[in-house]
Every structure is written in structure tokens, then in C-alpha cells.
Design an enzyme around this catalytic site. Structure first.
Site, PDB file in Angstrom:
ATOM      1  CE1 TYR A 234      -3.640   2.583   0.470  1.00 59.09           C
ATOM      2  CE2 TYR A 234      -2.165   3.502   2.129  1.00 59.09           C
ATOM      3  CZ  TYR A 234      -3.263   3.633   1.306  1.00 59.09           C
ATOM      4  OH  TYR A 234      -3.998   4.794   1.308  1.00 59.09           O
TER       5      TYR A 234
ATOM      6  CG  HIS B  59      -2.005  11.230  -5.423  1.00 58.51           C
ATOM      7  ND1 HIS B  59      -2.904  12.197  -5.073  1.00 58.51           N
ATOM      8  CD2 HIS B  59      -2.088  10.303  -4.437  1.00 58.51           C
ATOM      9  CE1 HIS B  59      -3.527  11.861  -3.942  1.00 58.51           C
ATOM     10  NE2 HIS B  59      -3.037  10.706  -3.533  1.00 58.51           N
TER      11      HIS B  59
ATOM     12  NE  ARG C 261      -3.629   4.283  -5.313  1.00 55.59           N
ATOM     13  CZ  ARG C 261      -3.858   5.151  -4.341  1.00 55.59           C
ATOM     14  NH1 ARG C 261      -3.762   4.757  -3.083  1.00 55.59           N
ATOM     15  NH2 ARG C 261      -4.119   6.413  -4.610  1.00 55.59           N
TER      16      ARG C 261
ATOM     17  CE  LYS D 263      -0.317  16.228  -2.426  1.00 54.21           C
ATOM     18  NZ  LYS D 263      -0.979  14.969  -2.728  1.00 54.21           N
TER      19      LYS D 263
ATOM     20  CB  THR E  18      -5.865  16.413  -3.279  1.00 50.74           C
ATOM     21  OG1 THR E  18      -4.967  16.739  -2.218  1.00 50.74           O
ATOM     22  CG2 THR E  18      -5.247  15.335  -4.155  1.00 50.74           C
TER      23      THR E  18
ATOM     24  CB  THR F 190       0.456  10.026   3.755  1.00 52.85           C
ATOM     25  OG1 THR F 190       0.886  10.270   5.091  1.00 52.85           O
ATOM     26  CG2 THR F 190       1.512  10.526   2.788  1.00 52.85           C
TER      27      THR F 190
ATOM     28  CB  SER G 206      -4.850  13.251   4.838  1.00 54.76           C
ATOM     29  OG  SER G 206      -5.907  12.652   4.133  1.00 54.76           O
TER      30      SER G 206
ATOM     31  CG  ASP H  10       4.005  15.734  -3.930  1.00 54.02           C
ATOM     32  OD1 ASP H  10       3.782  15.207  -5.036  1.00 54.02           O
ATOM     33  OD2 ASP H  10       3.133  15.877  -3.059  1.00 54.02           O
TER      34      ASP H  10
ATOM     35  CE1 TYR I  58      -8.040  13.554  -1.794  1.00 57.40           C
ATOM     36  CE2 TYR I  58      -7.843  12.313   0.234  1.00 57.40           C
ATOM     37  CZ  TYR I  58      -7.345  12.668  -1.005  1.00 57.40           C
ATOM     38  OH  TYR I  58      -6.173  12.139  -1.440  1.00 57.40           O
TER      39      TYR I  58
HETATM   40  C1  LIG Z   1       0.508   6.077   1.645  1.00 59.38           C
HETATM   41  C2  LIG Z   1       0.149   7.356   0.939  1.00 59.38           C
HETATM   42  C3  LIG Z   1      -1.064   7.975   1.210  1.00 59.38           C
HETATM   43  C4  LIG Z   1      -1.394   9.173   0.581  1.00 59.38           C
HETATM   44  N1  LIG Z   1      -2.563   9.814   0.920  1.00 59.38           N
HETATM   45  C5  LIG Z   1      -2.830  11.025   0.387  1.00 59.38           C
HETATM   46  C6  LIG Z   1      -3.947  11.791   0.835  1.00 59.38           C
HETATM   47  O1  LIG Z   1      -4.692  11.374   1.733  1.00 59.38           O
HETATM   48  N2  LIG Z   1      -4.179  12.989   0.261  1.00 59.38           N
HETATM   49  C7  LIG Z   1      -3.374  13.496  -0.722  1.00 59.38           C
HETATM   50  O2  LIG Z   1      -3.622  14.594  -1.230  1.00 59.38           O
HETATM   51  N3  LIG Z   1      -2.292  12.799  -1.148  1.00 59.38           N
HETATM   52  C8  LIG Z   1      -1.993  11.599  -0.607  1.00 59.38           C
HETATM   53  N4  LIG Z   1      -0.876  10.939  -1.002  1.00 59.38           N
HETATM   54  C9  LIG Z   1       0.050  11.552  -1.979  1.00 59.38           C
HETATM   55  C10 LIG Z   1       1.085  12.381  -1.266  1.00 59.38           C
HETATM   56  O3  LIG Z   1       0.495  13.529  -0.728  1.00 59.38           O
HETATM   57  C11 LIG Z   1       2.207  12.846  -2.203  1.00 59.38           C
HETATM   58  O4  LIG Z   1       1.668  13.490  -3.331  1.00 59.38           O
HETATM   59  C12 LIG Z   1       3.143  11.732  -2.683  1.00 59.38           C
HETATM   60  O5  LIG Z   1       3.313  10.765  -1.676  1.00 59.38           O
HETATM   61  C13 LIG Z   1       4.488  12.339  -3.064  1.00 59.38           C
HETATM   62  O6  LIG Z   1       5.350  11.394  -3.583  1.00 59.38           O
HETATM   63  P1  LIG Z   1       6.490  10.635  -2.718  1.00 59.38           P
HETATM   64  O7  LIG Z   1       5.761   9.610  -1.890  1.00 59.38           O
HETATM   65  O8  LIG Z   1       7.367  10.020  -3.779  1.00 59.38           O
HETATM   66  O9  LIG Z   1       7.214  11.680  -1.895  1.00 59.38           O
HETATM   67  C14 LIG Z   1      -0.520   9.734  -0.372  1.00 59.38           C
HETATM   68  C15 LIG Z   1       0.676   9.103  -0.628  1.00 59.38           C
HETATM   69  C16 LIG Z   1       1.011   7.930   0.013  1.00 59.38           C
HETATM   70  C17 LIG Z   1       2.353   7.302  -0.306  1.00 59.38           C
END
Ligand SMILES: Cc1cc2nc3c(=O)[nH]c(=O)nc-3n(C[C@H](O)[C@H](O)[C@H](O)COP(=O)(O)O)c2cc1C
Ligand SMILES: Cc1cc2nc3c(=O)[nH]c(=O)nc-3n(C[C@H](O)[C@H](O)[C@H](O)COP(=O)(O)O)c2cc1C
Ligand SMILES: Cc1cc2nc3c(=O)[nH]c(=O)nc-3n(C[C@H](O)[C@H](O)[C@H](O)COP(=O)(O)O)c2cc1C
Ligand SMILES: Cc1cc2nc3c(=O)[nH]c(=O)nc-3n(C[C@H](O)[C@H](O)[C@H](O)COP(=O)(O)O)c2cc1C
Lengths: 365, 365, 365, 365
Positions: free
Chosen positions: D27, D248, D165, D224, D156, D81, D109, D279, D130
Site C-alpha cells: 500500500y 500523487h 493500484r 495539489k 487535491t 498521507t 489529510s 512533490d 477531500y
Molecule cells: C501512503 C500514501 C497515502 C497518501 N494519501 C494522500 C492523501 O490522503 N491525500 C493526498 O492529497 N495525497 C496523498 N498521497 C500523496 C502524497 O500527498 C504525495 O503526493 C506523494 O506521496 C508524493 O510522492 P512521494 O511519496 O514520492 O514523496 C498519499 C501518498 C502515500 C504514499
């Protein structure tokens, strides 16, 4: 015939690997330094891709080529290689026989085991000159080639100096005692014996020596080992009959540009005034056609026919040429090319994408 | 001599790997971060390819170089490395002896084990300054170098701050107690002992500190660690005598541009007003010539001669230089370059094709 | 249904590999020569990357396509493949049923096992013509297709000559005796039996033969196997209804340009006057959208649906199409594309960076 | 503290891999489809190289950043996250504590386990929205964030639709029962429980919904998930306060352009009128500086701090930020950058050369 199950030149390579001991294999397969240059010739060819025009509707393409007046059945010559005694007891003879049988020209190396008289009996040939000894020695060698009706004199300019062949040295290669230099003996230069690990000194092949050779002979002079367009332009100006774009199969200098990648610049420099040939890394009919599309009149193959020789003598050499012929017929048909004398340049494009090797499992049965 | 069977610098690398424990090896081979920068220097050099002009007919190329007035037998210097006591009980002495024997200049690091007096006795040298302590401390060190006839003062500007050397840390490297800092003692800066895991603070080497150094010395000042063309232009304006394009062998910052790839821009910025040297990833004579063709006056080697030192002391270092000399003679002959003082730029081209490593089996015996 | 756990087309590929013996697998997966062309089609697609516009706010994208008047539920057709009897006892029938169920068009190969009457009963289709025998034979085959309401006549121009399929030969593939040619029998060309290892001669598909076919039929003529923009321009001029950019899945010539990479040039040559379709290497919904963004009206899939057939018959084929549908819905939503009939070109860009495979461990559980 | 031996973020990744079961790991680490996008973000960053200017003489660089008025100690934020309960029993709390301790902003989040009241107590934060339920539901959530002094509202836009996924599905991931949605409960949208394998429907985030959100709040709105320059230009026109270039983390669409590679075009489109954050794939201080040099004001990290959380809770998260801080100090010093608020673009260049992985043995001890 053992070579019946060998479907492409890679198969012949594997068969030769099995047939040869480590030292001979290293001598044949290796090049200068880290062998990057050997691999680079082939890798560069794979980057050029073909764009067929099948609706041209070619069922029976003409694979023939005019190689300085010789009506070759293919735009392919056998590059000079020596010493062939390493790979077959009869050395050059089965090579020249197979070439004659297949209707292509062998380029006979000055360092052949047999006398030129014996080799010339097998069929038409070009003679590749290395300059040993005095001007008289060289003149006598040229006369010998002329008297035996060589169709051209190939002057190799990229091998005047020994090179650093590490694969060969690491494998402990030494010229075995059964290797003789029949043309040296026949031309009166020596008794035809060279001690192991000895390299006879050759003239550095300069513009002046080339002038000397051109003055001494009425044969067409073909210069082998051209990579720089400025050299090509100068050679045209000096009236040579053809050039061979070549880095000596990666055996002289590890870091040179790939032959196929420098070919277009040489063709431009030759400006249509003389034919441009090419060698280095040709492993399939598609490779041949890529070179033709980029402006070559014909290509030479080196290692591939030696694989055939090591695997199965004359038949092996013949089969290698025959595989290329079948591949050329196939590629020409698929491309819609009716004659290999005229392969349009817009049939090739260069790509940036590389094949990743980890996916090979998928297509293997 | 054990190094007789070592044919190229890769062989010396393997020999050194065997001779050294894991921690010393990591210190020597590793760099900053993930070691991408270390590998990138070498990979970038392999992308440049050579286009020989053999008919120039060079039998006996001149490999000599004028290195700020020093008549070097090769366009090669030994880069400053420390602490050499890690790799040989006599540390710098065999290095300087071998350099002298071979007719090239060693650049003696400020962090040497022996006194500069002892090292200077072995032959001519450049002195590489690190700035420790007060302005007086530094001035005394400069005076010491001048008094012992250093031919130039090399100011390393890319190592003012410690870097994140992960390979070294992971291997648990700590400076062993037998390492001393003889020049520190001789210049009166310290008693020459530094506790393990300690890094003495150095001045951040700014333009102002460089001005101070230039004012203090009559020696030619060479700035080592230049990668940005704007810095090169400014250094020319400030009257330094030469620059060395270098990323410190990948030891300071993992993600820098490869030295060879930024060399052309630096040469352009220097505009012929001062010599440009280069180091980082040089592993063969072909690599040296590529740098010369791209405008360098000479190159330095770092790790390669340390491999020689670790494998076989003075003889090892000498042999490493000698291998480069043989390779340079060979490459120059094959290229048709009569003097390394003048390598035309059109002998190098850059290629997009990469060698795929999976094919290595073929050329290995 | 066994295919429920199969989440993307790679999973179907693995399932098919398990279901098939080595010879059948080699026939299906392999291509011409060294299979470089097979892999290159897929690798080239991976180099194109997407640039989403999510704020367009598309919840329910329209995946439908107008395929020469046929209201397809997806811009996807099933490419002609034969002999399907190798992969399922019912051969074409489950394929056509699944296509009909899914609302897409199958292109029925002239070399089908069943009669065209039996196949046509399953649903609407395009008929892919190979030209065997006399002009009358061909005319009768065209009439048969017309009488059974084929929606278009696909003329494959890149398969007139046998090709060198080495993977297949090495695996010892021979057409098994249960394979029949039902359309040959139905059209009266033969009794529908072809001895193993025999390839029936086909007409080389020239411009003239194409004219003949165009004169003989009122059906839209679609030319399959176009890679060169000059051919595309000429085909437009001759009034064909559509072209399919294709290198026959790498099965005819090992060294061709990837279909996706030549697509933009063909689209430019067609200049909006006829629809351009494309096949070769499509393995995901993202691949489909890349082709659409580069100007294709629809794509065909070949091997992927055969994987479904081999793994699970009609349901397998249906599931493969359904996975693509789900992926297309997903990608369209993420991209902000409301209709696949209009995918803006600026959603794709080409990248130079390649994924290194050694990092795969990280994401695998 | 177990994280003391962890020297760079790769080490934290390995530690987290050990700490987590296969499903949670999949995950966290996985993305959409074949995970190409996940790897591509990182690979693309490695292609950009740095060109230091050490003589700028920076001993004590200022790593601070103004993040929409918040005085961050680093130009780094913690990306939103969820659900963090998977990786630590206290979920968001240790993350927010560590962020506060380190002086950086966490982006909380909407799908957090704890109530926003509990999280907000740990320190300043941005709130990532969200959109669930009715307009009233969303308005109440916005009010909640405002009342708890969120510094900005992050909208986002690239996650409105579920994605495919596969790594997660293959590993059999299902949300475990201990996961709750505390903010959902607090805002009155639900009782905070979501059955495993359920994804609550969200609004597709369109321009209109964005208008609605902008009208409802006085907080700065940060969008985002921007990858296309045309979207960036439109967002500037609509008055958002900042954009985050992001795919993302490769979790929504497998084939998107890498965030770093599209950053320059977005910066150009924003034309200096609003800050651009980024990011995806940031794994080191050098990566952060590359993004800053290409025009970003700050970056977010996602997976890296979750590695810290999984490995060692609050201390782990703090250490991850601290490693980045040490790396940033180091890189800034080596580059001669005195303030991360102003990193010149000419410090980065893009390279075509790739590191070959087979050489890794050399630097490992
Ligand atoms: C486990 C996980 C959960 C995430 N949950 C969210 C979220 O709830 N809301 C959101 O906008 N992005 C979410 N993201 C995306 C992150 O905000 C971010 O864009 C991304 O992890 C950046 O890439 P990196 O993991 O290579 O640093 C999530 C990413 C991961 C890895
Ligand atoms: C074993 C061997 C011996 C060779 N001997 C000669 C020679 O005597 N004279 C010469 O001009 N070239 C010689 N060459 C170079 C070939 O003529 C030719 O340039 C080269 O092999 C072409 O590359 P390929 O092997 O990749 O086809 C030799 C090459 C090999 C492999
Ligand atoms: C073990 C080692 C120690 C070094 N010590 C110094 C030093 O004391 N002073 C200095 O200016 N550079 C030092 N360097 C950097 C070298 O001078 C040189 O820039 C670098 O090694 C060149 O790259 P190469 O090793 O790939 O040839 C050192 C390098 C190594 C490998
Ligand atoms: C097993 C197999 C059989 C094929 N038979 C035919 C055929 O009978 N007629 C035809 O026009 N193309 C045939 N093709 C080519 C396909 O129509 C199509 O061009 C190709 O498979 C597309 O590439 P892909 O497999 O990567 O999707 C065949 C392909 C395969 C794999």
C-alpha cells in the site's frame, strides 16, 4: 551438415564458441582494451530502424552488386582476416572456395597461410596489402597480386601499429607453430615463419606511402580503415577507387565511433565520386540494408564468416553467406526494395529507445 | 613484480581491492551519498568516442606536456590524495619517487603523513594547500612550500566542508592511529596528530581567501574544483594561473555534473587565457586524449595511482603511470596525433548509444 | 471464472504462458529474427508519458468510437490472428462472441478455421483478406465477405512474403493437423487443409493488386501494415477508407520502427482525410490513449486477446477487453478526457528517462 | 534510537520494509498499474545534475523558507498521507509532533484517524480537503479547519476517482478495522467508520467545485496535483494561492510525466505570480535543491516520512526531516548557495548519461 540448424549469425557465433579453445576464441572475438568498441559496433546498428514500403510489391529482389566492376551476387565481401590457420587446417582455401561458390569476393590478407597462387586458384579476389620490409619487398608483393589477377588492392591504414588486445593477452593467446605466412614466402620477403608473440614491423601507412603504392600499381586502390570525413575527402582528392569505413572490428582502438554511425558523414564527404564500403558489426541482412540505405555500396563481414569456418569449414562459410542472402532477400521483399543497388535513405530512421534485456524470457519457448 | 600481469587500470583496481580491507577500500573507492557521482564520471567519459586519422602516419608521438613550465613526460599529474598512510607504510614517499622516475608531477596534499621536506627530496612537485588555523598558520605553510621549491600552489576549493560519505561510514571507516600529518607539524600548525573520526576545520574557500592566498605567494596559483563556467571566467579575471575542472572524484557531492561533460564549457569560459586541467574518472589513455581533445592541457589521476600504491608500492605507482603512457602512445598513433600538445577537437564525438553489459560473456575467453 | 484474479494484461500473458506448450507459446509470443521488434513496440510506448488535466472534471467519460460508421463501445478492435485453433478448440467463435458481447469489432482473418458463415453469425465484423490463387478465387472470397455483411475489407500488405520467425523455428513449431482453413473451403479456393510447415503462396500486395481489390468491392478498404508516411499519402490519394499503422506485431521484420513512433508522421501524411488506426504493443488503457492523443482513431490488439482465449476461452477474451475498458475509463477520468473521440495531443510528451529494472523489488510486496 | 544508524532516506526505506507486513508495504510503496510512475519520479530526478560554485564561500546557509507566510525551517512540507494508522498506532499525532519539533508544516489529510482538534494541538498545519457528501458537509469541514487555524486549504485535484493500484491488490491489502476517520466524525459527515475495501465517493474536483471552495473560505487555497501548464495558467487566473506539481506519487496514473520534468513548464506558466510547490520522488537534499533551482518554492515528501513513522514513530519522522536538513545544509554549502530562498537555475543541468547498475559492487565495502 551440422550448420543446417543454425538459423542466424548468432547461432554460428555460438557454434564457433564451442568449436574453439579459449585462446583462439579470445583472439577472434576480442578487440582492443575493454572490448567496448566491439560491442559498440553492433549496438549502434541496432539503434537504426527500418520503415518498409511493402506495396512496392517486390517478389524477387535483385541482391546483386557492382563491386568495382565485379558482379557480386550480394553487396557483401569477406573482410581480410588472418591468421585463418587458427580456425581451420586449410586456412584461406575453404574461405575462398565458399566465396567463389557463393559469388562474392574474398579479400585475401597479406598475412595468409597459403601462397597467393594457391588461394587465387579458388576464384576471383581482392588483395589486402600490409607493407613489410623494403620498398622493393612491397613492390614485389604488389606485382604478385597483379600477376594473379587480383581485382583490387586493399590498403589497410588502421593497423600500422600493434594494438592493446587485452582479451587476447588475458587468454594467453600465442600464435601456434603451424601458422605460416605463405605470401611472405612467395613474394620473397621472408621464409614465411614468424616466431610466436612476434609482430613483424609494418610501415605506418601515411599519405606518402599511399602515393607510392598508387604509383606502383594499375589496380584500383581501396583504402580500408577510414572513420574521419576529412580523411575521406582527401582520399577522394588523391584518386583512390573506394574507401572502406571501418574501425577494424574494434581491434585497434577501444573507443572509436561505431562504423555505422560515422558512415553518413563519410558518404557525404565522398560526395558520390567513389563507392563507400563499410564493415564492423554486420550480423544480419537487416544490418547490411541499413548500411546500404545510409549510402554504402557494399559491406564486409569479418568475424561472422570465421564463425562459419570454425564451425564447419567451407560449408560453414558458405552457409553464413547463404543465411545473409536469405535474410537480404527477405528484408528486401518486406521493405519493397527491388534492387540492393538502390536502397532509399528514407527507409531508415534512428531511434532513442533501447530494448531492455530483462524481457527476453517472454519470447523464448 | 606482481604488477606485470596487470594490463590496464581496471586490473590495478582489482588488485587493490584484494590488497585492502573493506573499510580502507570504502574510503578509497566510495564517494558522497549513493556513489552515483563516482560512477557518473566514468560513464560520461565512455560516451565520448574517437574518430582516428591514421594516415597522418605518426610512429613516434610526443607525449610530453608543458605543465605551467614543467616539462612533464605526459599530460598527466598525480592528484592530491590523503591520507596515503592508509595504503602504504611509506605513504607519500613511494608516490613521489614513482612520479619522479616517470617524469610527471605529483600534487602533494597538505594532509600528508611525511614532512614536506622529506617528500620534496623525492623530486619536483606541486603543493596542494588546505587552509587550517590562523592566517599566520596558512602563511607559514605557503612559505614552507615555497622554500622547498614547490612549482605551484594548488588551492582546492571544493572541499571546505565535510561531505556525507556513506560508503565509508557504512564500512565503519575510522582513521587508524598510525596516520600522522607531517606537514601540519612541520609548518607549526599542530603536533601532527588528529584523533580518529575528527575532521580539522578548514576555511571555507571564498573569493576573499583566494585573494589573500594570491597576495601571500609568488607561486602560480592553481584552483582545483571548478565545475561552473561562471567561476572559471571569474578566476581568469582574478589572475589565477590555471584551473582544474574536478568534482573531487565524486567525494563531495553525489549529484554533480561529470567533470568531462562540463569541461568544454569551462574551456570556452577560460578562452585560452589560462590552461585548464581536469580530473575525475580518467581510467585509460583514451580517456586522457578525450579530455585533451575537449581542451584540457593535462589531466590528473586520483584513485588509479592509489591502486598501484596499494598493490605494489612505488613500482605499482610507476606501472600505473607506465600503462597510461603505453596507452597514450598507442592511442596517439592510432589517432594520428603527433603531439599531445595539440589534439584536434574534431577527433571526438559524443554518442547516444550505450553498451549493454549483458554481452560481456562473448569476448571473455 | 479463472480470469477474475487477472488484473492487467500482463497477468493474462502469464496465464497464457502457463496454458500453452512451448511451441504454441513461441508461435504466439515470438516475432521475426531476434524478437527485438516485438519488444521494441512495447518499449517505445512506455517512453511516451501523460500529462493529466484532472480539473476538467470528467466522471463518466464516453469511451465509444466511430469505427468507419460502426458504433464501437471502445476505440479498440481485435486484430486478425490465425490460426486460432492453436489456442482454443473453437478457434474464432469465442473470439467473435466475446467481441460482440463487448461491443467491439473483431477483424476476421482469411485464414480462419471456421467458415465465414459460422463466424459471421456471432456478430458484426471486418474481414481481413489474404490473396490466394487466381483473381477469380480472390473475387469469390470478397463476394463471400460482402454477402455475410462484413463492414470493411482489411487488406494486409505487410505479410505477402514468409518471414524468418526464429523463436518459432527453434521451438519446433509445426501447424498441428487439427487446424483447418474454413474460409478457404467455403470460398472454393481449396479443401481447407494445408500440410504442416507449408505456407500457401500469397500475392505480393502491390499498388496494382490493391487497385484490383478496390475495383472489385463496394466495401470500405482498410490497408493494414503501413509504416512509411509516403505510403500513407499515396493510399489517401488512391481513395482507401482507412490505414492501420502496424509492423504486424514484429512478426515480419525484426528491425522496423515501433508503430507508435511512426504514428505521428502517418497521421500528418493522412492530413485528416481518412482515419488512421494503429496496432503493435498495446498492453493497457494508457497505451490506447497515447495512440489516440497522437492522432489514431482506434487501435487493434493482437496477442492480448489471444492470451485471454488461451487462458479462458470466450470469457478470457471478454475479460481482456473489459480490463482495457476499465483502464480506459480510469485513464480518461484521471486525464480529464470526456470523450475518447477527442483526446488532445498536448496530453502526451516523450521522455528520455528509462526505468531501471533493478528497482522492481521495492514495490513488490 | 534505532534510527541513528540510518544515514540517508534509502536506509529508512529499508527499515520500513522490515517493519511492515507485505500488504501494508505494498500500500505504501506501490502506485498505479505497473509502478512505472513511482520509479519514474525518482529516475527523472537522478538525471538532473548539479554544478556547484563553492567559492561563494557559504559556511552557514539559510535553509529557511517562507511557505505562504509560514516561517518554515526548511523548504519542505510533509505531504498529506492516509491512513497513517496503518503505520503507527498513534497515526497522525507523532507526525505532527515531529513536524512541529522540526519546524516544518505537515499537511493533514482529510482522511486522518484522529480528530482535527487533536491533530491541531500538535502544532501549525495545512489542511488537505477531500470533498465528501453534500455542499454543507464540505462547508462544515472547511469551517472546522478554519476554526482550528489551518494555515491553508490544500485541494487535491488528482484523486477524485479511485485508481488501479495493482501492487496493493496483489498483496491482498484491505483497510484493517482499527483504522478510523476522525475528521469525518468531527465534521459530522459520518461516524468515522468505513468498511474495508470501500472507497467513499468524492466529488470530481472540477473548476466549478474549486470556485465553490474558494468562495466558502478565507484561507489560502493551494491546488495539489497539477501537471499540465495550461491548468497552472488557469489556476493563476482564478486566484489560487499556490499550486503543488504532483502526480500523487505515481498512485493515480502509471504513465504520467515525472513531477520534476514538468516543473519547469509549470513555473513558466505561473510566471512568478504564485508560488509553485512540487512533490514526487524527493529522496535527498540534492533532490530538494534541484526542484528549488528549477523554480519550486518548496517541496513535499510523502513516503519518506512514513518510512520514518513505521520505523520509529515520532523520532523516525523527526530523523527523516533531520537527515534532509543535514543534506540540505551540506548541498547548499557545497554549491555555494547562501539561502534556499534563492537557488539560481544555472546550478542544474540535465544529462543524457545513465549510471549502469552493474558497477555497484565497486563502492560497496
Ligand atoms: C501512503 C500514501 C497515502 C497518501 N494519501 C494522500 C492523501 O490522503 N491525500 C493526498 O492529497 N495525497 C496523498 N498521497 C500523496 C502524497 O500527498 C504525495 O503526493 C506523494 O506521496 C508524493 O510522492 P512521494 O511519496 O514520492 O514523496 C498519499 C501518498 C502515500 C504514499
Ligand atoms: C580474426 C581477425 C583477423 C583480422 N585480420 C585482418 C587482416 O589481416 N587485415 C585487415 O585489414 N583486417 C583484418 N581484420 C579486420 C577485418 O578485416 C574487419 O575490418 C573486421 O573484422 C570487421 O568487423 P566484424 O568482425 O565485426 O565484421 C581482422 C579481423 C578479425 C576478427
Ligand atoms: C583517497 C582520496 C583522497 C583524496 N584526498 C584529496 C586531498 O587531500 N586533496 C585534494 O585536493 N583532493 C583529494 N582527493 C581528490 C583527488 O585529488 C581527485 O580530485 C580525484 O581523486 C579525481 O578523481 P579520480 O579518483 O576518479 O581520478 C582525494 C581523492 C581520493 C580518492
Ligand atoms: C498469433 C498471431 C497471428 C496473426 N495472424 C494475422 C493474420 O492472420 N492476419 C493479419 O493481418 N495479421 C495477423 N497478425 C498480426 C496482428 O493482426 C497484429 O498486427 C499484431 O498482433 C499487433 O501486435 P500485438 O500482438 O503486439 O498487439 C497475427 C499476430 C499474431 C500474434
Amino acid at each position: 551438415m551440422i550448420t543446417d540448424r543454425l538459423l542466424n549469425l548468432d547461432d554460428f557465433e555460438r557454434a564457433a564458441r564451442t568449436a574453439l579453445d579459449d585462446a583462439r576464441w579470445a583472439y577472434l572475438a576480442g578487440g582492443a582494451g575493454r572490448d567496448d568498441g566491439v560491442r559498440h559496433n553492433e549496438a549502434a546498428l541496432r539503434r537504426w530502424k527500418l520503415r518498409p514500403r511493402p506495396l512496392n510489391g517486390v517478389a524477387d529482389p535483385d541482391t546483386g552488386a557492382d563491386v568495382l566492376g565485379f558482379p557480386s551476387t550480394l553487396p557483401v565481401l569477406l573482410a581480410p582476416t588472418s591468421p585463418l590457420r587458427l580456425f581451420h587446417p586449410e586456412a584461406e582455401l575453404p574461405v575462398s572456395r565458399a566465396a567463389n561458390r557463393a559469388g562474392v569476393l574474398p579479400i585475401v590478407s597479406n598475412d595468409s597461410h597459403h601462397s597467393l597462387t594457391d588461394i587465387a586458384e579458388q576464384g576471383p579476389f581482392w588483395f589486402q596489402l600490409y607493407c613489410y620490409g623494403s620498398r622493393d619487398d612491397v613492390t614485389r608483393t604488389i606485382r604478385l597480386a597483379e600477376s594473379l589477377d587480383a581485382r583490387a588492392l586493399v590498403v589497410t591504414v588502421d593497423n600500422s601499429h600493434p594494438s592493446r588486445r587485452l582479451a587476447m593477452l588475458r587468454a594467453g593467446f600465442a600464435t601456434p607453430p603451424e601458422v605460416r605466412f605463405g605470401i611472405h614466402r612467395e613474394s620473397g620477403f621472408s621464409d614465411g615463419w614468424v616466431p610466436p608473440d612476434t609482430r613483424l614491423p609494418r610501415w605506418p601507412l601515411t599519405w606518402e606511402q599511399l602515393d607510392f603504392i598508387q604509383e606502383r600499381t594499375g589496380l584500383p586502390v581501396v583504402v580500408k580503415g577510414v572513420l574521419h570525413p576529412a580523411d575521406a575527402a582527401e582520399l577522394v582528392a588523391r584518386g583512390v577507387s573506394a574507401v572502406i569505413v571501418s574501425n577494424h572490428g574494434g581491434r585497434q582502438l577501444d573507443d572509436t565511433v561505431a562504423a555505422i554511425d560515422t558512415l553518413p558523414a563519410i558518404v557525404a564527404a565522398a560526395a558520390g565520386r567513389i563507392p563507400v564500403l563499410m564493415d564492423g558489426g554486420i550480423r544480419s541482412g537487416a544490418d547490411v540494408i541499413k548500411a546500404l540505405a545510409l549510402g554504402a555500396t557494399a559491406v564486409c563481414i569479418g568475424r561472422p564468416y570465421v564463425w562459419g569456418l570454425a564451425a564447419d569449414g567451407e560449408d560453414g562459410v558458405f552457409r553464413v553467406i547463404d543465411v545473409l542472402r536469405q535474410e537480404l532477400l527477405d528484408v528486401a521483399r518486406q521493405l519493397g526494395v527491388s534492387s540492393l543497388r538502390d536502397v532509399p535513405t528514407d527507409l531508415v530512421v534512428r531511434t532513442a529507445t533501447e530494448i531492455t534485456v530483462d524481457e527476453e524470457w517472454r519470447c523464448s519457448a
